[in-house]
Structure formats: structure tokens, C-alpha cells
Design a protein around this motif. Structure first.
Motif, mmCIF file in Angstrom:
data_model
loop_
_atom_site.group_PDB
_atom_site.id
_atom_site.type_symbol
_atom_site.label_atom_id
_atom_site.label_comp_id
_atom_site.label_asym_id
_atom_site.label_seq_id
_atom_site.Cartn_x
_atom_site.Cartn_y
_atom_site.Cartn_z
ATOM 1 N N ALA A 1 -10.086 -0.631 -5.814
ATOM 2 C CA ALA A 1 -9.425 -1.753 -6.497
ATOM 3 C C ALA A 1 -7.937 -1.776 -6.179
ATOM 4 O O ALA A 1 -7.357 -2.853 -6.007
ATOM 5 N N ALA A 2 -7.314 -0.611 -6.082
ATOM 6 C CA ALA A 2 -5.885 -0.565 -5.754
ATOM 7 C C ALA A 2 -5.645 -1.027 -4.323
ATOM 8 O O ALA A 2 -4.691 -1.771 -4.047
ATOM 9 N N VAL A 3 -6.506 -0.618 -3.424
ATOM 10 C CA VAL A 3 -6.376 -1.036 -2.025
ATOM 11 C C VAL A 3 -6.524 -2.556 -1.918
ATOM 12 O O VAL A 3 -5.731 -3.230 -1.266
ATOM 13 N N GLU A 4 -7.538 -3.091 -2.600
ATOM 14 C CA GLU A 4 -7.767 -4.536 -2.550
ATOM 15 C C GLU A 4 -6.644 -5.302 -3.244
ATOM 16 O O GLU A 4 -6.188 -6.337 -2.748
ATOM 17 N N ALA A 5 -6.175 -4.812 -4.383
ATOM 18 C CA ALA A 5 -5.060 -5.471 -5.076
ATOM 19 C C ALA A 5 -3.830 -5.487 -4.185
ATOM 20 O O ALA A 5 -3.123 -6.496 -4.098
ATOM 21 N N ALA B 1 4.523 -1.449 -8.145
ATOM 22 C CA ALA B 1 4.262 -1.877 -6.767
ATOM 23 C C ALA B 1 3.694 -3.291 -6.712
ATOM 24 O O ALA B 1 3.757 -3.938 -5.667
ATOM 25 N N LEU B 2 3.147 -3.749 -7.824
ATOM 26 C CA LEU B 2 2.520 -5.070 -7.865
ATOM 27 C C LEU B 2 3.412 -6.144 -8.486
ATOM 28 O O LEU B 2 3.061 -7.324 -8.475
ATOM 29 N N TRP C 1 0.828 -1.210 0.000
ATOM 30 C CA TRP C 1 0.000 0.000 0.000
ATOM 31 C C TRP C 1 0.858 1.255 0.000
ATOM 32 O O TRP C 1 0.558 2.226 -0.682
ATOM 33 N N LEU C 2 1.939 1.227 0.765
ATOM 34 C CA LEU C 2 2.842 2.381 0.779
ATOM 35 C C LEU C 2 3.459 2.595 -0.600
ATOM 36 O O LEU C 2 3.589 3.736 -1.064
ATOM 37 N N ALA C 3 3.843 1.508 -1.257
ATOM 38 C CA ALA C 3 4.416 1.618 -2.603
ATOM 39 C C ALA C 3 3.373 2.160 -3.584
ATOM 40 O O ALA C 3 3.677 3.036 -4.398
ATOM 41 N N LEU C 4 2.154 1.661 -3.490
ATOM 42 C CA LEU C 4 1.085 2.153 -4.365
ATOM 43 C C LEU C 4 0.832 3.638 -4.121
ATOM 44 O O LEU C 4 0.674 4.408 -5.061
ATOM 45 N N GLU C 5 0.814 4.012 -2.865
ATOM 46 C CA GLU C 5 0.577 5.421 -2.509
ATOM 47 C C GLU C 5 1.695 6.311 -3.029
ATOM 48 O O GLU C 5 1.455 7.433 -3.480
ATOM 49 N N SER C 6 2.919 5.821 -2.997
ATOM 50 C CA SER C 6 4.039 6.636 -3.480
ATOM 51 C C SER C 6 3.999 6.795 -5.003
ATOM 52 O O SER C 6 4.496 7.781 -5.537
ATOM 53 N N LEU C 7 3.400 5.826 -5.688
ATOM 54 C CA LEU C 7 3.288 5.900 -7.143
ATOM 55 C C LEU C 7 2.097 6.746 -7.584
ATOM 56 O O LEU C 7 2.091 7.293 -8.687
ATOM 57 N N ASP C 8 1.095 6.824 -6.725
ATOM 58 C CA ASP C 8 -0.128 7.539 -7.075
ATOM 59 C C ASP C 8 -0.837 7.931 -5.787
ATOM 60 O O ASP C 8 -1.395 7.078 -5.107
ATOM 61 N N GLY C 9 -0.830 9.182 -5.469
ATOM 62 C CA GLY C 9 -1.451 9.667 -4.239
ATOM 63 C C GLY C 9 -2.938 9.409 -4.154
ATOM 64 O O GLY C 9 -3.553 9.645 -3.120
ATOM 65 N N GLU D 1 -6.872 -10.380 -10.568
ATOM 66 C CA GLU D 1 -8.222 -10.108 -11.072
ATOM 67 C C GLU D 1 -8.668 -8.690 -10.702
ATOM 68 O O GLU D 1 -9.166 -7.960 -11.548
ATOM 69 N N VAL D 2 -8.491 -8.321 -9.454
ATOM 70 C CA VAL D 2 -8.973 -7.008 -9.011
ATOM 71 C C VAL D 2 -8.127 -5.867 -9.581
ATOM 72 O O VAL D 2 -8.600 -4.738 -9.713
ATOM 73 N N ALA D 3 -6.886 -6.154 -9.967
ATOM 74 C CA ALA D 3 -5.997 -5.116 -10.491
ATOM 75 C C ALA D 3 -6.277 -4.770 -11.948
ATOM 76 O O ALA D 3 -5.754 -3.761 -12.449
ATOM 77 N N LYS D 4 -7.085 -5.578 -12.623
ATOM 78 C CA LYS D 4 -7.400 -5.277 -14.026
ATOM 79 C C LYS D 4 -8.043 -3.894 -14.095
ATOM 80 O O LYS D 4 -8.966 -3.589 -13.359
ATOM 81 N N GLY D 5 -7.537 -3.081 -14.986
ATOM 82 C CA GLY D 5 -8.093 -1.746 -15.157
ATOM 83 C C GLY D 5 -7.447 -0.671 -14.299
ATOM 84 O O GLY D 5 -7.787 0.503 -14.438
ATOM 85 N N LEU D 6 -6.533 -1.054 -13.406
ATOM 86 C CA LEU D 6 -5.828 -0.032 -12.629
ATOM 87 C C LEU D 6 -4.851 0.706 -13.536
ATOM 88 O O LEU D 6 -4.363 0.147 -14.521
ATOM 89 N N PRO D 7 -4.541 1.950 -13.213
ATOM 90 C CA PRO D 7 -3.568 2.685 -14.023
ATOM 91 C C PRO D 7 -2.226 1.954 -14.071
ATOM 92 O O PRO D 7 -1.762 1.415 -13.067
ATOM 93 N N ARG D 8 -1.627 1.937 -15.229
ATOM 94 C CA ARG D 8 -0.355 1.237 -15.430
ATOM 95 C C ARG D 8 0.749 1.767 -14.515
ATOM 96 O O ARG D 8 1.666 1.037 -14.161
#
Length: 189
Positions: free
Chosen positions: A55-59, A143-144, A40-48, A131-138
Motif C-alpha cells: 500500500a505504501a509503494v502504491e500510494a 512523505a505524502l 518512495w525515497l521519502a517513504l523509505e527514509s521515514l520507515d525502512g 484511497e490506497v494510503a488509508k490504514g498506512l502508519p501515520r
């Protein structure tokens, strides 16, 4: 973000007591508190905006759990040598594995069955993350990317009969950097 650091610290405090989790839900709580919080920290650093993207939180939660479980399985020999056990106590009991046997590096006969059950959960978490990450911004993909390695390590573990002591499980797979690069180029994990 401050709360994520607290979750990391709380989860890592469990490492100090050296006690095995009671069951799979307890192990998953540990995985979420440690590895998912890092994701989550990595995702947050890539996109506030991550906190506003369910979907990002769940992924991140699912990927973090898969990565943590995979790492814990690969680290069974290391943790046992340090008198730590991260395998659920109820699974050990169900498969006739005494904690002391694992901690004494005896490799009890039921250990692969325990490892298999945790690996199945890790694979399930990884599939759900994908599955849940489909459609998230590239832009969130880096982070994934540990999911690429988790899938690779889980396959190696399965081929080794779920023996965490097998050399194929302990050795770093060749070409893993290239696999990460290819996954990144293809936009998947």
C-alpha cells in the motif's frame, strides 16, 4: 534504494532531449521515474519497511504521479520559455495544438483542453493515492503531504479554466503552509 536513484537519473535525462512525451502513458512513466521515485525515497527514509508494504509503494507511486503532473501543468509557461514541452503529443494533436505554438508562448485555443485532460489524470492519481494510503502508519504521512498542495493547485487550475498562464495558477496560494500543517495534524493529505 540504489535503483530509485537510477530511476530518477533516467527520468531526468529525458529533460535534456526536450521532446514531448508521445502519450499519457509515456508522461506517467516520466512522472513515476521522477516524482514517484522521490516519494518512495521519502517513504523509505521515514520507515525502512516501505518496500514490504504494498500500500505504501502504491500510494507513493500514485501520489508521485499526481504531484509531478500537477507541477508540469503549472510549469507549462516556464518549460515553454526553455523550449521544453511535457504535454503528451497525442493530446496536443487531438486538440489542434501545434507544439511550436506552445513553445513560442502563443497560448493556442486548444491548450486548456489539453491541460484539462492531464489535470483530470492528476486528480485521478491523487484520489487513488488517498484511497490506497488509508490504514498506512501515520509516520509515513510527511512523505505524502505534497498531495495536499497538489489538490489545492488542481482546484486553482480548474477555476482558471485550465489556463496554465493564469496568475492564480502561477502564484503561490496564500496559507499553503497552514494547510500542510492542518493536514498533518488531521492525519490526511
Amino acid at each position: 534504494m540504489h535503483g530509485l536513484f537510477e530511476r530518477l537519473i533516467d527520468a531526468r535525462e529525458q529533460d535534456l532531449d526536450g521532446e514531448a512525451p508521445a502519450d499519457m502513458p509515456a508522461l506517467l512513466r516520466y512522472a513515476e521515474g521522477s516524482s514517484a521515485a522521490l516519494t518512495w525515497l521519502a517513504l523509505e527514509s521515514l520507515d525502512g519497511e516501505t518496500g514490504r508494504r504494498p500500500a505504501a509503494v502504491e500510494a507513493g507511486r500514485r501520489l508521485g504521479a499526481a504531484w509531478a503532473l500537477t507541477g508540469l501543468l503549472r510549469a507549462v509557461p516556464y518549460h515553454a520559455s526553455r523550449r521544453q514541452l511535457h504535454l503528451p503529443a497525442d493530446l496536443l494533436s487531438r486538440h489542434g495544438v501545434r507544439s511550436e505554438d506552445v513553445l513560442e508562448l502563443r497560448r493556442p485555443a486548444g491548450l486548456p483542453a489539453v491541460v484539462r485532460e492531464v489535470a483530470v489524470e492528476a486528480a485521478s492519481q491523487l484520489r487513488a493515492a488517498r484511497e490506497v494510503a488509508k490504514g498506512l502508519p501515520r509516520q509515513l504521512l510527511p512523505a505524502l503531504l505534497p498531495g495536499t498542495l497538489a489538490g489545492l493547485y488542481l482546484k486553482r487550475l480548474e477555476r482558471a479554466g485550465f489556463d496554465p498562464y493564469a496568475a492564480a495558477v502561477q502564484d503561490a496560494p496564500p496559507g499553503r503552509i497552514w494547510r500542510l500543517t492542518l493536514s498533518n495534524l488531521l492525519g490526511r493529505f
